[in-house]
Motif scaffolding. Structure first.
Motif, PDB file in Angstrom:
ATOM      1  N   LEU A 288       0.828  -1.207   0.000  1.00  0.00           N
ATOM      2  CA  LEU A 288       0.000   0.000   0.000  1.00  0.00           C
ATOM      3  C   LEU A 288       0.864   1.260   0.000  1.00  0.00           C
ATOM      4  O   LEU A 288       0.571   2.236  -0.706  1.00  0.00           O
ATOM      5  N   SER A 289       1.964   1.270   0.764  1.00  0.00           N
ATOM      6  CA  SER A 289       2.826   2.462   0.816  1.00  0.00           C
ATOM      7  C   SER A 289       3.499   2.710  -0.526  1.00  0.00           C
ATOM      8  O   SER A 289       3.693   3.865  -0.931  1.00  0.00           O
ATOM      9  N   SER A 290       3.864   1.631  -1.242  1.00  0.00           N
ATOM     10  CA  SER A 290       4.491   1.819  -2.555  1.00  0.00           C
ATOM     11  C   SER A 290       3.508   2.456  -3.538  1.00  0.00           C
ATOM     12  O   SER A 290       3.872   3.314  -4.348  1.00  0.00           O
ATOM     13  N   VAL A 291       2.232   2.040  -3.463  1.00  0.00           N
ATOM     14  CA  VAL A 291       1.202   2.642  -4.332  1.00  0.00           C
ATOM     15  C   VAL A 291       0.997   4.111  -3.970  1.00  0.00           C
ATOM     16  O   VAL A 291       0.931   4.990  -4.836  1.00  0.00           O
ATOM     17  N   MET A 292       0.923   4.418  -2.659  1.00  0.00           N
ATOM     18  CA  MET A 292       0.685   5.798  -2.215  1.00  0.00           C
ATOM     19  C   MET A 292       1.849   6.711  -2.574  1.00  0.00           C
ATOM     20  O   MET A 292       1.653   7.872  -2.967  1.00  0.00           O
ATOM     21  N   ASN A 293       3.078   6.207  -2.448  1.00  0.00           N
ATOM     22  CA  ASN A 293       4.241   7.026  -2.812  1.00  0.00           C
ATOM     23  C   ASN A 293       4.302   7.263  -4.324  1.00  0.00           C
ATOM     24  O   ASN A 293       4.736   8.323  -4.787  1.00  0.00           O
ATOM     25  N   LYS A 294       3.868   6.275  -5.086  1.00  0.00           N
ATOM     26  CA  LYS A 294       3.878   6.414  -6.549  1.00  0.00           C
ATOM     27  C   LYS A 294       2.826   7.411  -7.002  1.00  0.00           C
ATOM     28  O   LYS A 294       3.018   8.150  -7.972  1.00  0.00           O
ATOM     29  N   PHE A 295       1.685   7.451  -6.304  1.00  0.00           N
ATOM     30  CA  PHE A 295       0.595   8.370  -6.656  1.00  0.00           C
ATOM     31  C   PHE A 295       0.389   9.366  -5.508  1.00  0.00           C
ATOM     32  O   PHE A 295      -0.686   9.461  -4.909  1.00  0.00           O
ATOM     33  N   LEU A 330       2.171   3.334   7.708  1.00  0.00           N
ATOM     34  CA  LEU A 330       2.399   3.908   6.372  1.00  0.00           C
ATOM     35  C   LEU A 330       3.403   5.047   6.423  1.00  0.00           C
ATOM     36  O   LEU A 330       4.254   5.188   5.543  1.00  0.00           O
ATOM     37  N   VAL A 331       3.312   5.888   7.452  1.00  0.00           N
ATOM     38  CA  VAL A 331       4.258   7.003   7.601  1.00  0.00           C
ATOM     39  C   VAL A 331       5.674   6.468   7.782  1.00  0.00           C
ATOM     40  O   VAL A 331       6.646   7.015   7.262  1.00  0.00           O
ATOM     41  N   GLU A 332       5.812   5.356   8.534  1.00  0.00           N
ATOM     42  CA  GLU A 332       7.137   4.747   8.721  1.00  0.00           C
ATOM     43  C   GLU A 332       7.725   4.273   7.389  1.00  0.00           C
ATOM     44  O   GLU A 332       8.939   4.206   7.227  1.00  0.00           O
ATOM     45  N   LYS A 333       6.833   3.961   6.436  1.00  0.00           N
ATOM     46  CA  LYS A 333       7.292   3.515   5.110  1.00  0.00           C
ATOM     47  C   LYS A 333       7.550   4.676   4.156  1.00  0.00           C
ATOM     48  O   LYS A 333       7.799   4.475   2.967  1.00  0.00           O
ATOM     49  N   GLY A 334       7.500   5.898   4.664  1.00  0.00           N
ATOM     50  CA  GLY A 334       7.856   7.060   3.838  1.00  0.00           C
ATOM     51  C   GLY A 334       6.693   7.828   3.265  1.00  0.00           C
ATOM     52  O   GLY A 334       6.890   8.778   2.504  1.00  0.00           O
ATOM     53  N   VAL A 335       5.459   7.458   3.601  1.00  0.00           N
ATOM     54  CA  VAL A 335       4.299   8.187   3.091  1.00  0.00           C
ATOM     55  C   VAL A 335       4.116   9.472   3.888  1.00  0.00           C
ATOM     56  O   VAL A 335       4.263   9.482   5.115  1.00  0.00           O
ATOM     57  N   ASN A 336       3.794  10.578   3.193  1.00  0.00           N
ATOM     58  CA  ASN A 336       3.595  11.878   3.830  1.00  0.00           C
ATOM     59  C   ASN A 336       2.375  11.812   4.752  1.00  0.00           C
ATOM     60  O   ASN A 336       1.267  11.497   4.319  1.00  0.00           O
TER      61      ASN A 336
END
Length: 369
Positions: A288-295, A330-336
């Protein structure tokens, strides 16, 4: 099996979007062919090709651009449905309008040249008519001179009488010619005045056409910018649909968002000590974090739903705590963090039957543009 059904659903959704926002190819092709026929007819009517060739080439160029844009923007789906990409329609219509305006300018120039040629012929007749009028006036002066010497000897008078008779006859004929020519001159002057007015009207129309052409040119840039922005949004939406479809989860699509519906157990596990992350959470959070960071341009709403007993584990407070656990991961995975909203929905909105306890315990993740 679920992934196949979701993939088929996405394809059907894209076809629906294509049909909802595409234009009819046959209608646009008919407009282009009509303009091309007008150009060919205009070429057959033009006599001074050296003067008007550049404008005719310009009209052909614009309609060629429209035709190329039409052929270039027929998608794979559009080739089946007979439709054209909607984002290309303003550009195609713009080029068709430019060609039609150029044809109108050429016709206007042809009319003006015709009027100028007619005026030139009329102007050449006026000196000839003025010469004949001068001849009549000279004859009248000669008659007056002969009357002054009528007292001469009879022999001379007889001769003069004959000359006077001849002059009177000439005068009568010339007077009739003068009257005819005077009427012709008056008619020609009136016709010339009307032609000059027509030329002035044509000049005004030419000026108006040029101003319209400038307006169309200016509008083109704004339309293209707007269509590029719309195309970018649709492309991002398509890419997001494709990316989220890889997860194989149930999804709900609306005009404003895409929502994934996942079992709560994919993220949360209730223990005697309270709610915590489930064993599957790490893998699902990573995806989920990879999708959120991509978009990253999308805002994401994480909403956790409860159901059944014990109520303290399923109420708004408990589900809000679960939503915040998912957000923190999610924030720990780099999501704003500012792009995520965590909401606890409690047990008030089941979407499955009362017996489907685990199905109603779910997490809904909405991507909002």
């Amino acid at each position: 099996m679920n992934r196949f059904l979701i993939f088929a659903f996405v394809i059907l959704a894209l076809i629906f979007v294509q049909k909802g926002f595409a234009a009819d190819k046959s209608e646009i092709s008919s407009q282009i062919n009509k303009v091309k026929a007008s150009i060919e007819k205009l070429k057959s009517e033009v006599s001074d090709t050296a003067t008007l060739a550049e404008d005719i080439l310009k009209a052909q160029h614009y309609i060629k651009l429209a035709e190329d844009e039409l052929n270039k923007n027929i998608s794979l789906i559009g080739s089946i449905t007979g439709s054209v990409k909607s984002e290309a329609v303003p550009t195609i219509t713009h080029y068709i309008s430019l060609s039609e305006l150029t044809i109108a300018v050429v016709k206007s120039k042809m009319e003006k040249m015709k009027q100028e040629n007619e005026n030139s012929g009329l102007a050449k007749l006026i000196p000839e008519l003025e010469t004949k009028i001068k001849t009549v006036e000279d004859k009248n002066a000669e008659i007056k001179r002969l009357r002054g010497i009528i007292e001469k000897p009879k022999e001379e008078n007889d001769q003069l009488a004959k000359e006077i008779a001849t002059l009177k006859s000439d005068k009568t004929n010339l007077t009739a010619q003068v009257e005819t020519l005077s009427g012709a001159v008056a008619s020609l002057k009136k016709d010339m005045s009307e032609k000059l007015k027509a030329c002035e009207h044509i000049s005004i129309e030419n000026k108006s056409l040029k101003e319209q052409l400038k307006t169309v040119e200016a509008q083109k840039g704004a339309d293209i910018t707007e269509m590029k922005e719309q195309l970018n949004r649709l492309t991002k939406l398509r890419d997001l649909l494709w990316e989220t479809g890889k997860g194989g989860f149930i999804s709900r699509i609306s005009e404003k968002d895409i929502t994934l519906i996942l079992p709560r157990a994919y993220f949360i596990k209730n223990t005697p000590k309270g709610a915590g992350l489930s064993p599957e959470a790490e893998r699902n959070i990573h995806w989920l974090s990879s999708v959120m960071n991509k978009f990253s341009e999308y805002k994401v709403i994480v909403k956790v739903f409860g159901f059944g007993l014990p109520a303290k584990n399923e109420n708004i407070k408990a589900t809000e705590h679960m939503a915040k656990l998912i957000k923190a991961s999610l924030v720990e995975k780099g999501v704003n963090a500012s792009s995520i909203e965590a909401i606890g929905a409690g047990d008030a909105k089941p979407i499955f039957s009362q017996k489907a306890v685990e199905e109603n315990r779910r997490v809904e993740i909405s991507f909002v543009y």
